[in-house]
Scaffold this active site. Structure first.
Site, PDB file in Angstrom:
ATOM      1  CG  ASP A  37       0.794  -0.441  -6.711  1.00  0.00           C
ATOM      2  OD1 ASP A  37       1.935  -0.658  -6.234  1.00  0.00           O
ATOM      3  OD2 ASP A  37      -0.074  -1.338  -6.789  1.00  0.00           O
ATOM      4  CG  HIS A  38       0.479  -0.321  -2.948  1.00  0.00           C
ATOM      5  ND1 HIS A  38       1.221  -1.431  -2.592  1.00  0.00           N
ATOM      6  CD2 HIS A  38      -0.424  -0.767  -3.863  1.00  0.00           C
ATOM      7  CE1 HIS A  38       0.760  -2.485  -3.224  1.00  0.00           C
ATOM      8  NE2 HIS A  38      -0.224  -2.120  -4.021  1.00  0.00           N
ATOM      9  CG  HIS A  82       1.106  -8.524  -5.198  1.00  0.00           C
ATOM     10  ND1 HIS A  82       0.815  -9.060  -3.963  1.00  0.00           N
ATOM     11  CD2 HIS A  82       0.108  -7.631  -5.460  1.00  0.00           C
ATOM     12  CE1 HIS A  82      -0.311  -8.529  -3.501  1.00  0.00           C
ATOM     13  NE2 HIS A  82      -0.755  -7.650  -4.389  1.00  0.00           N
ATOM     14  CD  GLU A  96       1.178  -4.516  -7.128  1.00  0.00           C
ATOM     15  OE1 GLU A  96       0.323  -4.054  -7.892  1.00  0.00           O
ATOM     16  OE2 GLU A  96       1.071  -4.472  -5.891  1.00  0.00           O
ATOM     17  CB  THR A 101      -3.673  -2.229  -6.938  1.00  0.00           C
ATOM     18  OG1 THR A 101      -2.459  -2.898  -6.662  1.00  0.00           O
ATOM     19  CG2 THR A 101      -3.782  -2.014  -8.430  1.00  0.00           C
TER      20      THR A 101
HETATM   21  C1  GP9 Z   1      -4.445  -7.705  -8.713  1.00  0.00           C
HETATM   22  C2  GP9 Z   1      -3.585  -6.568  -8.411  1.00  0.00           C
HETATM   23  C3  GP9 Z   1      -3.130  -6.509  -6.984  1.00  0.00           C
HETATM   24  O1  GP9 Z   1      -5.301  -7.682  -9.800  1.00  0.00           O
HETATM   25  O2  GP9 Z   1      -3.740  -5.430  -9.113  1.00  0.00           O
HETATM   26  O3  GP9 Z   1      -3.717  -5.563  -6.183  1.00  0.00           O
HETATM   27  P1  GP9 Z   1      -3.143  -5.197  -4.728  1.00  0.00           P
HETATM   28  O4  GP9 Z   1      -3.183  -6.449  -3.905  1.00  0.00           O
HETATM   29  O5  GP9 Z   1      -1.730  -4.735  -4.910  1.00  0.00           O
HETATM   30  O6  GP9 Z   1      -4.027  -4.129  -4.221  1.00  0.00           O
HETATM   31 MN    MN Z   2      -0.679  -3.143  -5.825  1.00  0.00          MN
END
Ligand code: GP9
Ligand code: MN
Length: 423
Positions: free
Chosen positions: A256-257, A197, A38, A82
């Site tokens: 992921d980003h 996150h 993440e 994500t």
């Molecule tokens: C929550 C998670 C976050 O289930 O995968 O997603 P994001 O905010 O990073 O798009």
């Molecule tokens: Mn994410």
């Protein structure tokens, strides 16, 4: 319409990159373990904060014998964050220019990794310590052909272990072990972590590195939550080694980003020791990619690529050809890999050209390209726009309904039930 799908198939066939014999089938029959890192940006890898490594475990993997580490790998996500990353790696289709395909196109027909591998005897599962309906996962996973979806209902979540988006990484991995062990092998799995996150809060007892000193709270905390995520990964790897899974599984880890958005340029200038120009900002969209295959020769790979390329890369490692499939990316390990990496807004980057807002820069120096080189860049720009447009046609028009690859049985959504109704 069927004309549209013909145009798409013609294009993806012409864009197909042949597998590299040195890697094709290197992981044949092995399990697949995707670890979703993440918000992990590549600048963290081998970065030292006050002389201390932020991600010592991931750093150690850049030197692992059987691991390829890609240091010019980019996220290509848009508003779907994500979910866009997941969408690309399962389908090799681009996320949409607005919103999230996961949310709005969950009922489409797909030819995704879990379905392709399911037909080769793989059992597929996703592990995620958040509610199953987030990003509409509990619906689209059926369309992708995931056999199991272990969402927060399958985890014991004490309030002390609860982060904003679900269970913290360490207890998440720990509690995932019995669930993983319930699966028959070979399996295709993805573990979606959440601790690192935005806005990167952390309890004092979980923080094992001092925060950054920029004065920007999320940038400073980012180092601490990234360190925590790195420690959690190490623990999970320890388990994989002990259990023997390590020796019969392909492990893929990807950021992921971005974690730090453009709104934090000032603090990031301090972190990077240089002004964050548009060119530098594009470079910061690099995310780490690690691919570990037992027995494969590892090393640092400098190829430019993006998330769209993961599916053909993985399938080729598993010894599955991808020629028949509609995939917009190409195998990162192929000699014919296309190193032009489109971003969702139409900008792009390659080993030679970085295109931002219609302006072209030299990817090595960051300087504006001269006229002669501009022509080449304009050609790439056209191709990038065409690719995104074609992919959007597939997703918006649900065009895979009209195209069945040879030997592929379409997914029947009604066969899937995850028991993850809301608590
Ligand atoms: C929550 C998670 C976050 O289930 O995968 O997603 P994001 O905010 O990073 O798009
Ligand atoms: Mn994410």
């Amino acid at each position: 319409s069927s004309d549209d799908i013909t145009e798409v198939v013609n294009y993806t066939k012409s864009n197909y990159a042949e597998p590299n014999p040195a890697y094709f089938g290197a992981g044949k029959g092995m399990n697949v373990i995707y670890l979703h890192l993440e918000s992990m940006q590549n600048f963290l890898i081998n970065y030292k904060l006050n002389g201390e490594e932020v991600t010592p475990f991931l750093n150690s993997l850049t030197k692992d014998q059987n691991t390829l580490y890609f240091d010019n790998f980019f996220h290509q996500t848009g508003q779907g964050k994500t979910s866009d990353a997941e969408f690309m790696l399962e389908n090799s289709l681009y996320g949409l220019s607005q919103g999230s395909a996961y949310t709005t196109k969950g009922l489409n027909t797909y030819e995704a990794a879990p379905a392709i591998l399911g037909q080769q005897g793989y059992t597929s599962a996703v592990f995620h310590g958040n509610s199953g309906s987030f990003w509409n996962r509990n619906e689209i996973y059926k369309s992708l052909g995931f056999n199991k979806f272990f969402d927060s209902n399958y985890y014991q979540i004490d309030s002390a272990d609860l982060a904003e988006y679900g269970l913290m990484d360490k207890p998440f991995y720990e509690q995932s072990i019995p669930l993983l062990e319930s699966l028959p092998e070979p399996f295709y799995t993805k573990f979606i972590t959440v601790s690192n996150h935005y806005p990167y809060p952390i309890n004092e007892e979980d923080a094992t590195i001092a925060p950054g000193t920029t004065g920007d709270k999320s940038v400073d905390g980012y180092f601490q939550t990234a360190r925590y995520a790195d420690e959690a990964l190490k623990q999970f790897f320890d388990y994989l080694k002990k259990s023997g899974l390590y020796d019969r599984s392909i492990i893929v880890m990807y950021g992921d980003h971005y974690g730090i958005s453009e709104n934090h340029k000032k603090a990031m200038a301090q972190v990077m020791g240089k002004e964050i120009t548009p060119f530098e900002n594009t470079g910061l969209q690099r995310v780490p990619l690690f691919i570990r295959v037992p027995g494969m020769e590892g090393g640092v790979n400098h190829e430019y690529g993006g998330q769209i390329d993961l599916l053909p890369t993985l399938l080729h490692l598993l010894g599955t050809d991808t020629k028949e499939y509609v995939q917009f990316g190409t195998d990162l390990l192929s000699k014919q890999h296309d190193d032009v990496v489109p971003f969702r807004n139409g900008d792009f980057v390659s080993s030679t050209i970085t295109a931002i807002d219609g302006k072209f820069y030299d990817s090595k120096t960051g300087l504006k390209l001269d006229e002669a080189k501009n022509e080449e860049a304009k050609k790439d720009q056209k191709i990038v726009e065409y690719k995104l447009k074609l992919s959007d046609k597939v997703v918006n028009g649900d065009l895979l309904r009209f195209y069945k690859p040879e030997n592929f049985t379409p997914v029947d959504r009604s066969q899937y039930n995850y028991n993850n109704d809301e608590k």
